[in-house]
Design an enzyme around this catalytic site. Structure first.
Site, short mmCIF file in Angstrom:
data_model
loop_
_atom_site.label_atom_id
_atom_site.label_comp_id
_atom_site.label_asym_id
_atom_site.label_seq_id
_atom_site.Cartn_x
_atom_site.Cartn_y
_atom_site.Cartn_z
N ARG A 26 0.83 -1.20 0.00
CA ARG A 26 0.00 0.00 0.00
C ARG A 26 0.87 1.26 0.00
O ARG A 26 1.89 1.32 0.70
CB ARG A 26 -0.93 0.00 1.20
CG ARG A 26 -1.93 -1.13 1.14
CD ARG A 26 -3.15 -0.92 2.02
NE ARG A 26 -3.95 -2.14 2.02
CZ ARG A 26 -4.84 -2.45 1.08
NH1 ARG A 26 -5.06 -1.63 0.09
NH2 ARG A 26 -5.52 -3.59 1.16
N ASP A 27 0.47 2.23 -0.80
CA ASP A 27 1.18 3.51 -0.88
C ASP A 27 0.99 4.27 0.43
O ASP A 27 -0.11 4.30 0.98
CB ASP A 27 0.63 4.32 -2.06
CG ASP A 27 1.51 5.48 -2.44
OD1 ASP A 27 1.72 6.37 -1.58
OD2 ASP A 27 1.98 5.53 -3.58
N ASN A 44 4.58 5.78 -14.18
CA ASN A 44 5.20 7.06 -14.49
C ASN A 44 6.67 6.80 -14.81
O ASN A 44 7.33 6.03 -14.12
CB ASN A 44 5.11 8.01 -13.28
CG ASN A 44 3.67 8.31 -12.91
OD1 ASN A 44 2.82 8.50 -13.77
ND2 ASN A 44 3.40 8.35 -11.62
N VAL A 51 10.12 8.17 -7.52
CA VAL A 51 11.10 7.22 -6.97
C VAL A 51 11.76 6.53 -8.15
O VAL A 51 11.07 5.97 -9.01
CB VAL A 51 10.43 6.19 -6.03
CG1 VAL A 51 11.45 5.16 -5.55
CG2 VAL A 51 9.76 6.88 -4.86
N HIS A 77 7.88 1.17 -10.85
CA HIS A 77 6.72 0.80 -10.03
C HIS A 77 5.43 1.10 -10.79
O HIS A 77 5.34 2.04 -11.55
CB HIS A 77 6.74 1.47 -8.66
CG HIS A 77 6.81 2.97 -8.69
ND1 HIS A 77 7.96 3.67 -9.02
CD2 HIS A 77 5.89 3.91 -8.40
CE1 HIS A 77 7.72 4.97 -8.93
NE2 HIS A 77 6.47 5.14 -8.56
#
Length: 113
Positions: free
Chosen positions: A30-31, A86, A95, A99
């Site tokens: 989870r973010d 992204n 980051v 991901h």
């Protein structure tokens, strides 16, 4: 010297995260700054800087397949969800570790940003 990549450290269990799934190649958690009721990050366990740095279609397929499985598990597959990768600064990558974002649980707008 400590590994500066936060996602590598999460994948190794050195940094706590609310892990949703994990296997030999990928992890999902989870973010910490969710942008939707369901916001899960899916990462390769080995460091890959961005989508531009890999040609591993098997790994990418595993990441997308896991996103779909988690969407079903989180009960957002029927109403819909969004997957986002992204890439690079202008693409919004914050980051430097590949991901995939799985977002759902609310209506998504378009264009996204």
């Amino acid at each position: 010297m400590a590994d500066p990549c936060i996602f590598c450290r999460i994948a190794r269990g050195e940094v706590p995260a609310q892990m949703i799934a994990s296997n030999k190649e990928i992890a999902a958690f989870r973010d910490l700054n969710p942008q939707a009721p369901v916001h899960i990050l899916i990462i390769p366990k080995n460091h890959i800087g961005s989508l531009d740095d890999t040609g591993d279609s098997y790994l990418l397929g595993q990441m997308v397949s896991l996103a779909a499985a988690i969407a079903r598990q989180e009960k957002i597959s029927k109403t819909g969800y969004r997957t986002v990768i992204n890439t690079g600064k202008d693409g919004g990558q914050s980051v430097d570790h590949l991901h995939l974002h799985l977002l759902g649980g609310r209506p998504m707008t378009w264009p996204p940003g």
